[in-house]
Design a protein around this motif. Sequence first.
Motif, PDB file in Angstrom:
ATOM      1  N   UNK A  70       0.837  -1.200   0.000  1.00  0.00           N
ATOM      2  CA  UNK A  70       0.000   0.000   0.000  1.00  0.00           C
ATOM      3  C   UNK A  70       0.870   1.249   0.000  1.00  0.00           C
ATOM      4  N   UNK A  71       1.889   1.264   0.843  1.00  0.00           N
ATOM      5  CA  UNK A  71       2.810   2.408   0.902  1.00  0.00           C
ATOM      6  C   UNK A  71       3.508   2.603  -0.435  1.00  0.00           C
ATOM      7  N   UNK A  72       4.017   1.533  -1.007  1.00  0.00           N
ATOM      8  CA  UNK A  72       4.733   1.646  -2.278  1.00  0.00           C
ATOM      9  C   UNK A  72       3.822   2.142  -3.399  1.00  0.00           C
ATOM     10  N   UNK A  73       2.563   1.704  -3.390  1.00  0.00           N
ATOM     11  CA  UNK A  73       1.603   2.197  -4.391  1.00  0.00           C
ATOM     12  C   UNK A  73       1.376   3.693  -4.211  1.00  0.00           C
ATOM     13  N   UNK A  74       1.256   4.124  -2.966  1.00  0.00           N
ATOM     14  CA  UNK A  74       1.072   5.554  -2.689  1.00  0.00           C
ATOM     15  C   UNK A  74       2.275   6.350  -3.173  1.00  0.00           C
ATOM     16  N   UNK A  75       3.485   5.873  -2.880  1.00  0.00           N
ATOM     17  CA  UNK A  75       4.695   6.596  -3.266  1.00  0.00           C
ATOM     18  C   UNK A  75       4.886   6.617  -4.777  1.00  0.00           C
ATOM     19  N   UNK A 119       0.477  10.106   6.125  1.00  0.00           N
ATOM     20  CA  UNK A 119       0.549  10.475   4.709  1.00  0.00           C
ATOM     21  C   UNK A 119      -0.040   9.370   3.830  1.00  0.00           C
ATOM     22  N   UNK A 120       0.222   8.124   4.165  1.00  0.00           N
ATOM     23  CA  UNK A 120      -0.349   7.010   3.401  1.00  0.00           C
ATOM     24  C   UNK A 120      -1.847   6.904   3.687  1.00  0.00           C
ATOM     25  N   UNK A 121      -2.250   7.065   4.938  1.00  0.00           N
ATOM     26  CA  UNK A 121      -3.673   7.023   5.282  1.00  0.00           C
ATOM     27  C   UNK A 121      -4.442   8.116   4.538  1.00  0.00           C
ATOM     28  N   UNK A 122      -3.853   9.300   4.443  1.00  0.00           N
ATOM     29  CA  UNK A 122      -4.485  10.395   3.718  1.00  0.00           C
ATOM     30  C   UNK A 122      -4.622  10.066   2.241  1.00  0.00           C
ATOM     31  N   UNK A 123      -3.600   9.460   1.662  1.00  0.00           N
ATOM     32  CA  UNK A 123      -3.661   9.021   0.261  1.00  0.00           C
ATOM     33  C   UNK A 123      -4.817   8.032   0.079  1.00  0.00           C
ATOM     34  N   UNK A 124      -4.952   7.090   1.008  1.00  0.00           N
ATOM     35  CA  UNK A 124      -6.059   6.133   0.940  1.00  0.00           C
ATOM     36  C   UNK A 124      -7.406   6.857   1.037  1.00  0.00           C
ATOM     37  N   UNK A 127      -8.676   8.477  -2.016  1.00  0.00           N
ATOM     38  CA  UNK A 127      -9.063   7.503  -3.046  1.00  0.00           C
ATOM     39  C   UNK A 127     -10.294   6.713  -2.622  1.00  0.00           C
ATOM     40  N   UNK A 128     -11.004   7.206  -1.615  1.00  0.00           N
ATOM     41  CA  UNK A 128     -12.230   6.602  -1.104  1.00  0.00           C
ATOM     42  C   UNK A 128     -12.003   5.196  -0.551  1.00  0.00           C
ATOM     43  N   UNK A 129     -10.821   4.961  -0.047  1.00  0.00           N
ATOM     44  CA  UNK A 129     -10.504   3.704   0.639  1.00  0.00           C
ATOM     45  C   UNK A 129     -10.506   3.998   2.142  1.00  0.00           C
ATOM     46  N   UNK A 130     -11.664   4.466   2.611  1.00  0.00           N
ATOM     47  CA  UNK A 130     -11.775   5.012   3.955  1.00  0.00           C
ATOM     48  C   UNK A 130     -11.593   3.966   5.052  1.00  0.00           C
ATOM     49  N   UNK A 131     -12.044   2.758   4.833  1.00  0.00           N
ATOM     50  CA  UNK A 131     -11.901   1.745   5.880  1.00  0.00           C
ATOM     51  C   UNK A 131     -10.439   1.436   6.142  1.00  0.00           C
ATOM     52  N   UNK A 132      -9.653   1.265   5.092  1.00  0.00           N
ATOM     53  CA  UNK A 132      -8.225   1.011   5.270  1.00  0.00           C
ATOM     54  C   UNK A 132      -7.528   2.243   5.849  1.00  0.00           C
ATOM     55  N   UNK A 133      -7.936   3.421   5.421  1.00  0.00           N
ATOM     56  CA  UNK A 133      -7.363   4.653   5.974  1.00  0.00           C
ATOM     57  C   UNK A 133      -7.617   4.734   7.479  1.00  0.00           C
ATOM     58  N   UNK A 134      -8.824   4.393   7.894  1.00  0.00           N
ATOM     59  CA  UNK A 134      -9.150   4.425   9.322  1.00  0.00           C
ATOM     60  C   UNK A 134      -8.425   3.324  10.093  1.00  0.00           C
ATOM     61  N   UNK A 139      -4.199   2.098  14.068  1.00  0.00           N
ATOM     62  CA  UNK A 139      -2.893   1.516  14.411  1.00  0.00           C
ATOM     63  C   UNK A 139      -1.911   2.607  14.854  1.00  0.00           C
ATOM     64  N   UNK A 140      -1.936   3.765  14.172  1.00  0.00           N
ATOM     65  CA  UNK A 140      -1.069   4.881  14.566  1.00  0.00           C
ATOM     66  C   UNK A 140      -1.369   5.298  16.007  1.00  0.00           C
ATOM     67  N   UNK A 141      -2.641   5.392  16.312  1.00  0.00           N
ATOM     68  CA  UNK A 141      -3.048   5.803  17.649  1.00  0.00           C
ATOM     69  C   UNK A 141      -2.618   4.774  18.692  1.00  0.00           C
ATOM     70  N   UNK A 142      -2.824   3.484  18.385  1.00  0.00           N
ATOM     71  CA  UNK A 142      -2.435   2.419  19.309  1.00  0.00           C
ATOM     72  C   UNK A 142      -0.933   2.396  19.549  1.00  0.00           C
ATOM     73  N   UNK A 143      -0.170   2.490  18.484  1.00  0.00           N
ATOM     74  CA  UNK A 143       1.281   2.328  18.574  1.00  0.00           C
ATOM     75  C   UNK A 143       2.015   3.573  19.044  1.00  0.00           C
TER      76      UNK A 143
END
Length: 190
Positions: A70-75, A119-124, A127-134, A139-143
């Motif tokens: 996912x990250x590589x696709x965004x980049x 930055x990757x979550x925002x890219x998602x 692109x209306x990939x809101x579930x994966x973005x959330x 995970x960011x919040x947890x970690x």
Amino acid sequence: MAKLEVVSAAPSLWSRLRDAAAEAAAREPGLASQMNAVVLSHDDLAGALSFQIARKLGDDELNAMTVRETCLAAYAERPDMIAAAEADLRAVEERDPAIRSLLQPFLYFKGFQALQAWRVANWLWTRDRTTLALHFQSRMSELFQVDVHPAARLGQGIFIDHGTGVVIGETAVVGDDVSMLHGVTLGGTG
């Protein structure tokens, strides 16, 4: 005859990060495997950053390889995301007197890591990939204890020092070259 002066360019951020990883591996053999996996085995910052985000965010529900892809696709689609990551690393280097090399924020600073995952979550999100973005946001919040909504708008050259308790809501806008400490809440329209 005029003498030609050769001016050498400063080493790139990526080469400086690689040099720091190689030095760390030599000084701390116990960390050589980590330095190789996270930095030295990659050809560029995009490869290393995608590996680092995947290593951190991957879990039982979303494996690290899927996060990395996912990250590589965004980049690949948005190379400006890597330019923003470079600006964020430079911001840490310029504004945090405690760091000794770029390796520290890249490997260990949760503010920097959360920002790159955002930055990757925002890219998602865009692109209306809101579930994966959330999922990334969760995970960011947890970690990292840094909670940035995927729809928030953030610039580059951002330095989030310590990061614990940073909340940036959906309606927040953070411009370029901003520094913030822990315990900051931004956003909300009432």
